[in-house]
Write a protein that holds these residues in place. Structure first.
Motif, PDB file in Angstrom:
ATOM      1  N   HIS A 197       0.857  -1.186   0.000  1.00  0.00           N
ATOM      2  CA  HIS A 197       0.000   0.000   0.000  1.00  0.00           C
ATOM      3  C   HIS A 197       0.890   1.231   0.000  1.00  0.00           C
ATOM      4  O   HIS A 197       1.826   1.315   0.802  1.00  0.00           O
ATOM      5  CB  HIS A 197      -0.898   0.030   1.236  1.00  0.00           C
ATOM      6  N   VAL A 198       0.585   2.167  -0.877  1.00  0.00           N
ATOM      7  CA  VAL A 198       1.342   3.420  -0.923  1.00  0.00           C
ATOM      8  C   VAL A 198       0.340   4.573  -0.868  1.00  0.00           C
ATOM      9  O   VAL A 198      -0.626   4.611  -1.634  1.00  0.00           O
ATOM     10  CB  VAL A 198       2.253   3.509  -2.168  1.00  0.00           C
ATOM     11  N   ARG A 199       0.560   5.456   0.091  1.00  0.00           N
ATOM     12  CA  ARG A 199      -0.279   6.653   0.186  1.00  0.00           C
ATOM     13  C   ARG A 199       0.153   7.635  -0.891  1.00  0.00           C
ATOM     14  O   ARG A 199       1.329   7.992  -0.975  1.00  0.00           O
ATOM     15  CB  ARG A 199      -0.137   7.300   1.562  1.00  0.00           C
ATOM     16  N   ILE A 200      -0.797   8.081  -1.673  1.00  0.00           N
ATOM     17  CA  ILE A 200      -0.484   9.066  -2.707  1.00  0.00           C
ATOM     18  C   ILE A 200       0.070  10.327  -2.043  1.00  0.00           C
ATOM     19  O   ILE A 200       0.963  10.975  -2.581  1.00  0.00           O
ATOM     20  CB  ILE A 200      -1.729   9.376  -3.566  1.00  0.00           C
ATOM     21  N   ASN A 201      -0.401  10.645  -0.851  1.00  0.00           N
ATOM     22  CA  ASN A 201       0.115  11.792  -0.088  1.00  0.00           C
ATOM     23  C   ASN A 201       1.619  11.680   0.133  1.00  0.00           C
ATOM     24  O   ASN A 201       2.304  12.679   0.285  1.00  0.00           O
ATOM     25  CB  ASN A 201      -0.526  11.887   1.296  1.00  0.00           C
ATOM     26  N   ASP A 202       2.132  10.452   0.231  1.00  0.00           N
ATOM     27  CA  ASP A 202       3.546  10.237   0.537  1.00  0.00           C
ATOM     28  C   ASP A 202       4.449  10.257  -0.690  1.00  0.00           C
ATOM     29  O   ASP A 202       5.667  10.171  -0.559  1.00  0.00           O
ATOM     30  CB  ASP A 202       3.731   8.909   1.279  1.00  0.00           C
ATOM     31  N   LEU A 203       3.862  10.334  -1.878  1.00  0.00           N
ATOM     32  CA  LEU A 203       4.684  10.415  -3.091  1.00  0.00           C
ATOM     33  C   LEU A 203       5.262  11.819  -3.186  1.00  0.00           C
ATOM     34  O   LEU A 203       4.530  12.785  -3.414  1.00  0.00           O
ATOM     35  CB  LEU A 203       3.849  10.094  -4.329  1.00  0.00           C
ATOM     36  N   ILE A 204       6.564  11.938  -2.989  1.00  0.00           N
ATOM     37  CA  ILE A 204       7.188  13.267  -3.004  1.00  0.00           C
ATOM     38  C   ILE A 204       8.355  13.372  -3.979  1.00  0.00           C
ATOM     39  O   ILE A 204       8.868  14.459  -4.191  1.00  0.00           O
ATOM     40  CB  ILE A 204       7.653  13.683  -1.592  1.00  0.00           C
ATOM     41  N   ASP A 205       8.784  12.261  -4.552  1.00  0.00           N
ATOM     42  CA  ASP A 205       9.913  12.288  -5.471  1.00  0.00           C
ATOM     43  C   ASP A 205       9.476  11.713  -6.802  1.00  0.00           C
ATOM     44  O   ASP A 205       9.161  10.522  -6.877  1.00  0.00           O
ATOM     45  CB  ASP A 205      11.069  11.471  -4.881  1.00  0.00           C
ATOM     46  N   PRO A 206       9.319  12.521  -7.836  1.00  0.00           N
ATOM     47  CA  PRO A 206      10.030  13.765  -8.113  1.00  0.00           C
ATOM     48  C   PRO A 206       9.367  15.037  -7.577  1.00  0.00           C
ATOM     49  O   PRO A 206       9.973  16.091  -7.593  1.00  0.00           O
ATOM     50  CB  PRO A 206      10.089  13.808  -9.640  1.00  0.00           C
ATOM     51  N   HIS A 207       8.107  14.963  -7.098  1.00  0.00           N
ATOM     52  CA  HIS A 207       7.462  16.124  -6.468  1.00  0.00           C
ATOM     53  C   HIS A 207       6.239  15.641  -5.712  1.00  0.00           C
ATOM     54  O   HIS A 207       5.734  14.551  -5.965  1.00  0.00           O
ATOM     55  CB  HIS A 207       7.063  17.179  -7.517  1.00  0.00           C
ATOM     56  N   ALA A 208       5.767  16.455  -4.793  1.00  0.00           N
ATOM     57  CA  ALA A 208       4.581  16.100  -4.010  1.00  0.00           C
ATOM     58  C   ALA A 208       3.316  16.303  -4.842  1.00  0.00           C
ATOM     59  O   ALA A 208       3.235  17.232  -5.647  1.00  0.00           O
ATOM     60  CB  ALA A 208       4.522  16.954  -2.746  1.00  0.00           C
ATOM     61  N   ILE A 209       2.350  15.437  -4.624  1.00  0.00           N
ATOM     62  CA  ILE A 209       1.041  15.576  -5.264  1.00  0.00           C
ATOM     63  C   ILE A 209       0.244  16.590  -4.439  1.00  0.00           C
ATOM     64  O   ILE A 209       0.108  16.436  -3.229  1.00  0.00           O
ATOM     65  CB  ILE A 209       0.300  14.226  -5.306  1.00  0.00           C
ATOM     66  N   PRO A 210      -0.283  17.643  -5.064  1.00  0.00           N
ATOM     67  CA  PRO A 210      -1.000  18.671  -4.301  1.00  0.00           C
ATOM     68  C   PRO A 210      -2.309  18.130  -3.721  1.00  0.00           C
ATOM     69  O   PRO A 210      -2.990  17.314  -4.330  1.00  0.00           O
ATOM     70  CB  PRO A 210      -1.254  19.777  -5.329  1.00  0.00           C
ATOM     71  N   LEU A 211      -2.639  18.607  -2.532  1.00  0.00           N
ATOM     72  CA  LEU A 211      -3.886  18.240  -1.871  1.00  0.00           C
ATOM     73  C   LEU A 211      -5.045  19.022  -2.465  1.00  0.00           C
ATOM     74  O   LEU A 211      -4.882  20.177  -2.871  1.00  0.00           O
ATOM     75  CB  LEU A 211      -3.789  18.514  -0.371  1.00  0.00           C
ATOM     76  N   GLY A 212      -6.225  18.415  -2.506  1.00  0.00           N
ATOM     77  CA  GLY A 212      -7.425  19.095  -2.962  1.00  0.00           C
ATOM     78  C   GLY A 212      -7.466  19.372  -4.451  1.00  0.00           C
ATOM     79  O   GLY A 212      -8.296  20.155  -4.904  1.00  0.00           O
TER      80      GLY A 212
END
Length: 125
Positions: free
Chosen positions: A71-86
């Motif tokens: 399981h991977v939280r999309i919130n935790d994907l930061i490389d190559p960049h963070a996924i913006p919230l909302g």
């Protein structure tokens, strides 16, 4: 056991809630990708995120070991960049081995928690 699943999965309804209630990380609002590899070889995945008004992301990479769930939280994907919230997004997952994938949203913006499971559209072998 023969590997079950497909090599490409598409999710069109992503949108990580901006706010959360409760303690982190258990009660953090999130989208979470659930990946199952039933085969005997490790699966190397690339994920590309698509947005309404921005270019697609560079690929995020994850590995799912043989006969395991990951399981991977999309919130935790930061490389190559963070996924913006909302921000609405779509997600394409490609794998070198067949996998099964689903996207789950946990929404804790209110004290009455909500969970949504979104099956993906599968393509490939």
């Amino acid at each position: 056991m023969t590997a079950l699943g497909k090599t490409t999965w598409v999710f069109s309804g992503g949108n990580i809630p901006r706010t959360s209630t409760g303690v982190e990380p258990e009660f953090t609002s999130r989208d979470e990708l659930c990946l199952l590899n039933t085969g005997g070889r490790r699966a190397e995945l690339e994920m590309i995120v698509y947005f309404e008004d921005a270019d697609p992301s560079l690929p995020f990479r994850v590995v799912v070991e043989p006969r395991r769930v990951f399981h991977v939280r999309i919130n935790d994907l930061i490389d190559p960049h963070a996924i913006p919230l909302g921000v609405p997004y779509g997600l394409v997952v490609t794998s070198d081995e067949p996998i099964v994938a689903q996207l789950t949203r946990v929404d804790t913006r209110q004290s009455a928690l909500a969970t949504t499971v979104m099956p993906g559209y599968s393509v490939g072998d």
